[in-house]
Design a protein around this motif. Structure first.
Motif, PDB file in Angstrom:
ATOM      1  N   GLU A   1       1.269  -1.100   0.426  1.00 38.35           N
ATOM      2  CA  GLU A   1      -0.180  -0.331   0.233  1.00 38.35           C
ATOM      3  C   GLU A   1       0.810   1.486   0.013  1.00 38.35           C
ATOM      4  N   SER A   2       0.112   2.346  -0.575  1.00 37.85           N
ATOM      5  CA  SER A   2       0.910   3.651  -0.733  1.00 37.85           C
ATOM      6  C   SER A   2      -0.141   4.650  -0.490  1.00 37.85           C
ATOM      7  N   GLY A   3       0.366   6.079  -0.604  1.00 37.90           N
ATOM      8  CA  GLY A   3      -0.431   7.399  -0.684  1.00 37.90           C
ATOM      9  C   GLY A   3      -1.139   7.699   1.205  1.00 37.90           C
ATOM     10  N   GLY A   4      -0.629   7.094   2.064  1.00 41.33           N
ATOM     11  CA  GLY A   4      -0.952   7.043   2.997  1.00 41.33           C
ATOM     12  C   GLY A   4      -0.687   8.930   4.052  1.00 41.33           C
ATOM     13  N   GLY A   5      -0.778   9.365   4.829  1.00 45.18           N
ATOM     14  CA  GLY A   5      -0.766  10.999   4.720  1.00 45.18           C
ATOM     15  C   GLY A   5      -1.640  11.411   6.136  1.00 45.18           C
ATOM     16  N   LEU A   6      -0.458  13.281   6.442  1.00 43.44           N
ATOM     17  CA  LEU A   6      -1.330  14.072   6.982  1.00 43.44           C
ATOM     18  C   LEU A   6      -2.279  14.564   6.743  1.00 43.44           C
ATOM     19  N   VAL A   7      -3.249  15.399   6.658  1.00 38.04           N
ATOM     20  CA  VAL A   7      -4.401  15.610   5.955  1.00 38.04           C
ATOM     21  C   VAL A   7      -4.931  16.512   6.814  1.00 38.04           C
ATOM     22  N   GLN A   8      -5.786  17.492   6.582  1.00 37.67           N
ATOM     23  CA  GLN A   8      -6.975  18.749   7.768  1.00 37.67           C
ATOM     24  C   GLN A   8      -8.284  17.700   7.433  1.00 37.67           C
ATOM     25  N   ALA A   9      -9.036  18.034   8.116  1.00 41.22           N
ATOM     26  CA  ALA A   9     -10.727  17.612   7.800  1.00 41.22           C
ATOM     27  C   ALA A   9     -11.298  18.359   6.615  1.00 41.22           C
ATOM     28  N   GLY A  10     -11.448  17.232   5.620  1.00 40.21           N
ATOM     29  CA  GLY A  10     -12.220  17.588   4.699  1.00 40.21           C
ATOM     30  C   GLY A  10     -11.706  17.732   2.692  1.00 40.21           C
TER      31      GLY A  10
ATOM     32  N   ASP B   1     -11.871   9.122  10.287  1.00 41.66           N
ATOM     33  CA  ASP B   1     -11.452   8.028   9.245  1.00 41.66           C
ATOM     34  C   ASP B   1      -9.603   8.205   9.702  1.00 41.66           C
ATOM     35  N   THR B   2      -8.961   8.448  10.708  1.00 38.13           N
ATOM     36  CA  THR B   2      -7.723   7.862  11.288  1.00 38.13           C
ATOM     37  C   THR B   2      -7.593   6.809  11.665  1.00 38.13           C
ATOM     38  N   ALA B   3      -6.567   5.858  10.600  1.00 41.81           N
ATOM     39  CA  ALA B   3      -6.133   4.491  10.648  1.00 41.81           C
ATOM     40  C   ALA B   3      -5.484   4.194   9.928  1.00 41.81           C
ATOM     41  N   VAL B   4      -4.504   3.084  10.161  1.00 46.11           N
ATOM     42  CA  VAL B   4      -3.815   2.248   9.389  1.00 46.11           C
ATOM     43  C   VAL B   4      -4.117   1.740   8.283  1.00 46.11           C
TER      44      VAL B   4
ATOM     45  N   HIS C   1     -11.188 -13.107   1.668  1.00 46.18           N
ATOM     46  CA  HIS C   1     -11.938 -14.570   1.903  1.00 46.18           C
ATOM     47  C   HIS C   1     -10.104 -15.013   2.107  1.00 46.18           C
ATOM     48  N   SER C   2      -8.667 -14.681   1.808  1.00 45.94           N
ATOM     49  CA  SER C   2      -7.622 -15.112   2.212  1.00 45.94           C
ATOM     50  C   SER C   2      -6.946 -14.852   2.877  1.00 45.94           C
ATOM     51  N   ASP C   3      -5.811 -15.350   3.280  1.00 45.59           N
ATOM     52  CA  ASP C   3      -5.209 -14.579   4.020  1.00 45.59           C
ATOM     53  C   ASP C   3      -4.108 -13.624   3.854  1.00 45.59           C
ATOM     54  N   TYR C   4      -3.989 -12.823   3.103  1.00 46.08           N
ATOM     55  CA  TYR C   4      -3.224 -12.165   2.203  1.00 46.08           C
ATOM     56  C   TYR C   4      -3.507 -10.712   2.478  1.00 46.08           C
ATOM     57  N   TRP C   5      -2.662  -9.906   3.258  1.00 45.03           N
ATOM     58  CA  TRP C   5      -3.097  -8.455   3.498  1.00 45.03           C
ATOM     59  C   TRP C   5      -1.576  -7.835   3.663  1.00 45.03           C
ATOM     60  N   GLY C   6      -1.400  -5.959   3.373  1.00 44.69           N
ATOM     61  CA  GLY C   6      -0.314  -5.362   3.151  1.00 44.69           C
ATOM     62  C   GLY C   6      -0.057  -5.165   4.500  1.00 44.69           C
ATOM     63  N   GLN C   7       1.131  -4.133   4.406  1.00 42.13           N
ATOM     64  CA  GLN C   7       1.608  -4.094   5.254  1.00 42.13           C
ATOM     65  C   GLN C   7       1.343  -2.844   5.966  1.00 42.13           C
ATOM     66  N   GLY C   8      -0.093  -1.788   5.688  1.00 44.86           N
ATOM     67  CA  GLY C   8      -0.619  -1.388   5.867  1.00 44.86           C
ATOM     68  C   GLY C   8      -0.692   0.598   5.571  1.00 44.86           C
ATOM     69  N   THR C   9      -1.111   0.964   5.054  1.00 47.32           N
ATOM     70  CA  THR C   9      -0.496   2.432   5.601  1.00 47.32           C
ATOM     71  C   THR C   9      -1.409   3.733   6.604  1.00 47.32           C
ATOM     72  N   GLN C  10      -0.687   4.803   6.674  1.00 51.32           N
ATOM     73  CA  GLN C  10      -1.391   5.436   7.667  1.00 51.32           C
ATOM     74  C   GLN C  10      -1.860   6.451   7.608  1.00 51.32           C
ATOM     75  N   VAL C  11      -3.224   6.676   8.006  1.00 51.86           N
ATOM     76  CA  VAL C  11      -4.046   8.351   7.562  1.00 51.86           C
ATOM     77  C   VAL C  11      -4.148   8.895   9.062  1.00 51.86           C
ATOM     78  N   THR C  12      -3.904   9.711   8.461  1.00 51.98           N
ATOM     79  CA  THR C  12      -4.052  10.608  10.025  1.00 51.98           C
ATOM     80  C   THR C  12      -4.557  12.228   9.155  1.00 51.98           C
ATOM     81  N   VAL C  13      -6.029  12.048   9.863  1.00 46.05           N
ATOM     82  CA  VAL C  13      -6.887  13.277   9.636  1.00 46.05           C
ATOM     83  C   VAL C  13      -7.471  14.316  11.007  1.00 46.05           C
ATOM     84  N   SER C  14      -6.244  15.483  10.933  1.00 45.88           N
ATOM     85  CA  SER C  14      -6.248  16.601  12.061  1.00 45.88           C
ATOM     86  C   SER C  14      -7.517  17.478  11.587  1.00 45.88           C
ATOM     87  N   SER C  15      -8.105  17.794  12.868  1.00 50.47           N
ATOM     88  CA  SER C  15      -9.513  18.291  12.408  1.00 50.47           C
ATOM     89  C   SER C  15      -9.207  20.184  12.858  1.00 50.47           C
TER      90      SER C  15
END
Length: 113
Positions: free
Chosen positions: A6-15, A89-92, A99-113
């Motif tokens: 995964e890619s594309g996560g980051g820190l953004v403001q609400a909206g 919406d803040t989460a990894v 329906h499989s055992d395959y997962w990515g490592q995750g990307t962090q999304v942080t939304v500030s108010s």
């Protein structure tokens, strides 16, 4: 060996908006339903959206109308377009072959108010 990156996560403001990508290797994504999950801090992992091999989509109620899942089979990639992001919406965010055992490592999304 199957890998989901995964890619594309980051820190953004609400909206604001973000677009997550998940590139798969070791499998032909076109043959599988794909999904995005998320895990907020201190909470359980939850399903967010999924897309079948023929493009049928489903969403958790909290993101309907704001998030869009899509896939580009030619690039073995699944996307999650996230608009009007909110602090809840803040989460990894994790990519998953449904329906499989395959997962990515995750990307962090942080939304500030």
């Amino acid at each position: 060996q199957v890998q989901l990156v995964e890619s594309g996560g980051g820190l953004v403001q609400a909206g604001e908006s973000l677009r997550l990508s998940c590139v798969a290797s070791g499998l032909l994504m076109t043959q599988y339903p794909m999904a995005w999950y998320r895990q907020p801090p201190g909470k359980e992992r939850e399903w967010v959206a999924s897309i079948t091999s023929i493009g049928t989509t489903n969403y958790v109620d909290s993101v309907k109308g704001r998030f869009t899942i899509s896939r580009d089979n030619a690039w073995n990639t699944v996307y999650l377009e996230m608009n009007r992001l909110q602090p809840e919406d803040t989460a990894v965010y994790l990519c998953h072959v449904f329906h499989s055992d395959y997962w990515g490592q995750g990307t962090q999304v942080t939304v500030s108010s």
